[in-house]
Scaffold this motif. Structure first.
Motif, PDB file in Angstrom:
ATOM      1  N   ARG A  50       0.815  -1.222   0.000  1.00  0.00           N
ATOM      2  CA  ARG A  50       0.000   0.000   0.000  1.00  0.00           C
ATOM      3  C   ARG A  50       0.850   1.274   0.000  1.00  0.00           C
ATOM      4  O   ARG A  50       0.392   2.332  -0.403  1.00  0.00           O
ATOM      5  CB  ARG A  50      -1.000   0.012   1.155  1.00  0.00           C
ATOM      6  CG  ARG A  50      -0.398   0.046   2.518  1.00  0.00           C
ATOM      7  CD  ARG A  50      -1.479  -0.011   3.620  1.00  0.00           C
ATOM      8  NE  ARG A  50      -0.862  -0.140   4.910  1.00  0.00           N
ATOM      9  CZ  ARG A  50      -0.359   0.866   5.604  1.00  0.00           C
ATOM     10  NH1 ARG A  50      -0.411   2.076   5.141  1.00  0.00           N
ATOM     11  NH2 ARG A  50       0.206   0.651   6.779  1.00  0.00           N
ATOM     12  N   THR A  51       2.107   1.187   0.456  1.00  0.00           N
ATOM     13  CA  THR A  51       2.995   2.359   0.451  1.00  0.00           C
ATOM     14  C   THR A  51       4.214   2.146  -0.443  1.00  0.00           C
ATOM     15  O   THR A  51       5.162   2.928  -0.404  1.00  0.00           O
ATOM     16  CB  THR A  51       3.466   2.683   1.888  1.00  0.00           C
ATOM     17  OG1 THR A  51       4.144   1.544   2.420  1.00  0.00           O
ATOM     18  CG2 THR A  51       2.304   3.077   2.782  1.00  0.00           C
ATOM     19  N   PHE A  52       4.186   1.088  -1.246  1.00  0.00           N
ATOM     20  CA  PHE A  52       5.359   0.708  -2.035  1.00  0.00           C
ATOM     21  C   PHE A  52       5.810   1.814  -2.979  1.00  0.00           C
ATOM     22  O   PHE A  52       6.999   2.120  -3.049  1.00  0.00           O
ATOM     23  CB  PHE A  52       5.083  -0.579  -2.822  1.00  0.00           C
ATOM     24  CG  PHE A  52       6.313  -1.133  -3.470  1.00  0.00           C
ATOM     25  CD1 PHE A  52       7.221  -1.876  -2.733  1.00  0.00           C
ATOM     26  CD2 PHE A  52       6.585  -0.896  -4.807  1.00  0.00           C
ATOM     27  CE1 PHE A  52       8.372  -2.377  -3.308  1.00  0.00           C
ATOM     28  CE2 PHE A  52       7.731  -1.386  -5.404  1.00  0.00           C
ATOM     29  CZ  PHE A  52       8.635  -2.135  -4.653  1.00  0.00           C
ATOM     30  N   ASP A  53       4.878   2.428  -3.693  1.00  0.00           N
ATOM     31  CA  ASP A  53       5.249   3.462  -4.663  1.00  0.00           C
ATOM     32  C   ASP A  53       6.004   4.615  -4.011  1.00  0.00           C
ATOM     33  O   ASP A  53       7.032   5.057  -4.529  1.00  0.00           O
ATOM     34  CB  ASP A  53       4.007   4.000  -5.390  1.00  0.00           C
ATOM     35  CG  ASP A  53       3.387   2.976  -6.319  1.00  0.00           C
ATOM     36  OD1 ASP A  53       4.039   1.948  -6.612  1.00  0.00           O
ATOM     37  OD2 ASP A  53       2.248   3.194  -6.758  1.00  0.00           O
ATOM     38  N   GLU A  54       5.515   5.089  -2.876  1.00  0.00           N
ATOM     39  CA  GLU A  54       6.172   6.232  -2.230  1.00  0.00           C
ATOM     40  C   GLU A  54       7.500   5.848  -1.579  1.00  0.00           C
ATOM     41  O   GLU A  54       8.382   6.690  -1.424  1.00  0.00           O
ATOM     42  CB  GLU A  54       5.246   6.902  -1.216  1.00  0.00           C
ATOM     43  CG  GLU A  54       4.874   6.043  -0.036  1.00  0.00           C
ATOM     44  CD  GLU A  54       3.739   6.619   0.793  1.00  0.00           C
ATOM     45  OE1 GLU A  54       3.980   6.861   1.994  1.00  0.00           O
ATOM     46  OE2 GLU A  54       2.648   6.813   0.243  1.00  0.00           O
ATOM     47  N   LYS A  55       7.665   4.570  -1.214  1.00  0.00           N
ATOM     48  CA  LYS A  55       8.911   4.132  -0.576  1.00  0.00           C
ATOM     49  C   LYS A  55       9.886   3.506  -1.571  1.00  0.00           C
ATOM     50  O   LYS A  55      10.973   3.077  -1.173  1.00  0.00           O
ATOM     51  CB  LYS A  55       8.595   3.158   0.549  1.00  0.00           C
ATOM     52  CG  LYS A  55       7.877   3.851   1.699  1.00  0.00           C
ATOM     53  CD  LYS A  55       7.801   2.990   2.908  1.00  0.00           C
ATOM     54  CE  LYS A  55       7.171   3.785   4.049  1.00  0.00           C
ATOM     55  NZ  LYS A  55       7.086   3.014   5.254  1.00  0.00           N
ATOM     56  N   LEU A  56       9.525   3.476  -2.848  1.00  0.00           N
ATOM     57  CA  LEU A  56      10.394   2.886  -3.866  1.00  0.00           C
ATOM     58  C   LEU A  56      11.792   3.510  -3.879  1.00  0.00           C
ATOM     59  O   LEU A  56      12.788   2.781  -3.921  1.00  0.00           O
ATOM     60  CB  LEU A  56       9.721   2.966  -5.238  1.00  0.00           C
ATOM     61  CG  LEU A  56      10.422   2.259  -6.396  1.00  0.00           C
ATOM     62  CD1 LEU A  56      10.672   0.793  -6.102  1.00  0.00           C
ATOM     63  CD2 LEU A  56       9.576   2.402  -7.656  1.00  0.00           C
ATOM     64  N   PRO A  57      11.926   4.841  -3.792  1.00  0.00           N
ATOM     65  CA  PRO A  57      13.278   5.413  -3.746  1.00  0.00           C
ATOM     66  C   PRO A  57      14.094   4.918  -2.543  1.00  0.00           C
ATOM     67  O   PRO A  57      15.300   4.701  -2.659  1.00  0.00           O
ATOM     68  CB  PRO A  57      13.029   6.922  -3.672  1.00  0.00           C
ATOM     69  CG  PRO A  57      11.683   7.108  -4.295  1.00  0.00           C
ATOM     70  CD  PRO A  57      10.894   5.890  -3.892  1.00  0.00           C
ATOM     71  N   ASP A  58      13.427   4.716  -1.389  1.00  0.00           N
ATOM     72  CA  ASP A  58      14.123   4.183  -0.211  1.00  0.00           C
ATOM     73  C   ASP A  58      14.632   2.771  -0.485  1.00  0.00           C
ATOM     74  O   ASP A  58      15.749   2.425  -0.113  1.00  0.00           O
ATOM     75  CB  ASP A  58      13.196   4.150   1.010  1.00  0.00           C
ATOM     76  CG  ASP A  58      12.783   5.527   1.480  1.00  0.00           C
ATOM     77  OD1 ASP A  58      13.512   6.502   1.190  1.00  0.00           O
ATOM     78  OD2 ASP A  58      11.725   5.629   2.128  1.00  0.00           O
ATOM     79  N   LEU A  59      13.791   1.962  -1.127  1.00  0.00           N
ATOM     80  CA  LEU A  59      14.190   0.600  -1.457  1.00  0.00           C
ATOM     81  C   LEU A  59      15.391   0.606  -2.395  1.00  0.00           C
ATOM     82  O   LEU A  59      16.369  -0.109  -2.167  1.00  0.00           O
ATOM     83  CB  LEU A  59      13.030  -0.176  -2.088  1.00  0.00           C
ATOM     84  CG  LEU A  59      13.372  -1.589  -2.590  1.00  0.00           C
ATOM     85  CD1 LEU A  59      13.929  -2.461  -1.469  1.00  0.00           C
ATOM     86  CD2 LEU A  59      12.138  -2.228  -3.207  1.00  0.00           C
ATOM     87  N   VAL A  60      15.339   1.418  -3.424  1.00  0.00           N
ATOM     88  CA  VAL A  60      16.452   1.495  -4.378  1.00  0.00           C
ATOM     89  C   VAL A  60      17.743   1.871  -3.650  1.00  0.00           C
ATOM     90  O   VAL A  60      18.799   1.293  -3.898  1.00  0.00           O
ATOM     91  CB  VAL A  60      16.137   2.479  -5.529  1.00  0.00           C
ATOM     92  CG1 VAL A  60      17.369   2.745  -6.380  1.00  0.00           C
ATOM     93  CG2 VAL A  60      15.003   1.927  -6.394  1.00  0.00           C
ATOM     94  N   GLY A  61      17.657   2.810  -2.715  1.00  0.00           N
ATOM     95  CA  GLY A  61      18.837   3.195  -1.942  1.00  0.00           C
ATOM     96  C   GLY A  61      19.393   2.046  -1.120  1.00  0.00           C
ATOM     97  O   GLY A  61      20.605   1.847  -1.045  1.00  0.00           O
ATOM     98  N   LYS A  62      18.525   1.249  -0.519  1.00  0.00           N
ATOM     99  CA  LYS A  62      18.961   0.116   0.287  1.00  0.00           C
ATOM    100  C   LYS A  62      19.538  -1.000  -0.569  1.00  0.00           C
ATOM    101  O   LYS A  62      20.315  -1.823  -0.086  1.00  0.00           O
ATOM    102  CB  LYS A  62      17.808  -0.433   1.124  1.00  0.00           C
ATOM    103  CG  LYS A  62      17.418   0.479   2.268  1.00  0.00           C
ATOM    104  CD  LYS A  62      16.525  -0.194   3.253  1.00  0.00           C
ATOM    105  CE  LYS A  62      17.171  -1.201   4.116  1.00  0.00           C
ATOM    106  NZ  LYS A  62      18.237  -0.799   5.007  1.00  0.00           N
ATOM    107  N   LEU A  63      19.168  -1.039  -1.845  1.00  0.00           N
ATOM    108  CA  LEU A  63      19.619  -2.128  -2.714  1.00  0.00           C
ATOM    109  C   LEU A  63      21.027  -1.938  -3.259  1.00  0.00           C
ATOM    110  O   LEU A  63      21.554  -2.848  -3.905  1.00  0.00           O
ATOM    111  CB  LEU A  63      18.648  -2.306  -3.887  1.00  0.00           C
ATOM    112  CG  LEU A  63      17.280  -2.855  -3.529  1.00  0.00           C
ATOM    113  CD1 LEU A  63      16.395  -2.917  -4.766  1.00  0.00           C
ATOM    114  CD2 LEU A  63      17.397  -4.222  -2.872  1.00  0.00           C
TER     115      LEU A  63
END
Length: 134
Positions: A50-63
């Motif tokens: 439900r919040t994936f789109d807005e947290k996508l940049p955070d995920l990319v940073g962690k990857l």
């Protein structure tokens, strides 16, 4: 744009074989309520659908530095593949813009968390968004 059918699935057995690899990220897109109730795969990261789109940049940073990313939801039939495809689209744009060179390989966990837990693989109930492995 990648379709839901183009991403490979990985079995729980193959995921376990990859686990010693420190360059592996497991992304759980289930809601926090379900994750709290049922537990999660030890070492997984929580990025709710439900919040994936807005947290996508955070995920990319962690990857950064990760070679493999495995997505899952309960059964890995809808939410897991949908979020994995959103990441693929985003990473494709980053590669096109020369912001990253080589994106990680992305998989979907076959049978999802339910299959993992039913097979008797370890489940953690620490409640952390970024489990360090219980």
């Amino acid at each position: 744009m990648a379709s839901l059918h183009t991403l490979p699935y990985i079995s729980a057995t193959d995921l376990i074989a990859l686990r010693p690899n420190s360059k592996l990220a497991i992304v759980d897109v289930r809601d926090e309520e379900i994750r709290s109730e049922l537990g999660h795969i030890a070492g997984s990261w929580s990025f709710e659908k439900r919040t994936f789109d807005e947290k996508l940049p955070d995920l990319v940073g962690k990857l950064e530095g990760q070679e493999t990313v495995v997505f899952h939801c309960n059964k890995s039939q809808h939410s897991g593949p949908a979020c994995a495809n959103k990441l693929v689209e985003h990473l494709t744009t980053l590669v096109s813009n020369k912001e990253i060179e080589t994106p990680p390989q992305i998989y979907i966990l076959e049978k999802g968390f339910n299959g993992w837990a039913t097979a008797g693989h370890p489940v953690c109930k620490c409640g952390q968004d970024f489990c360090k492995g219980c």
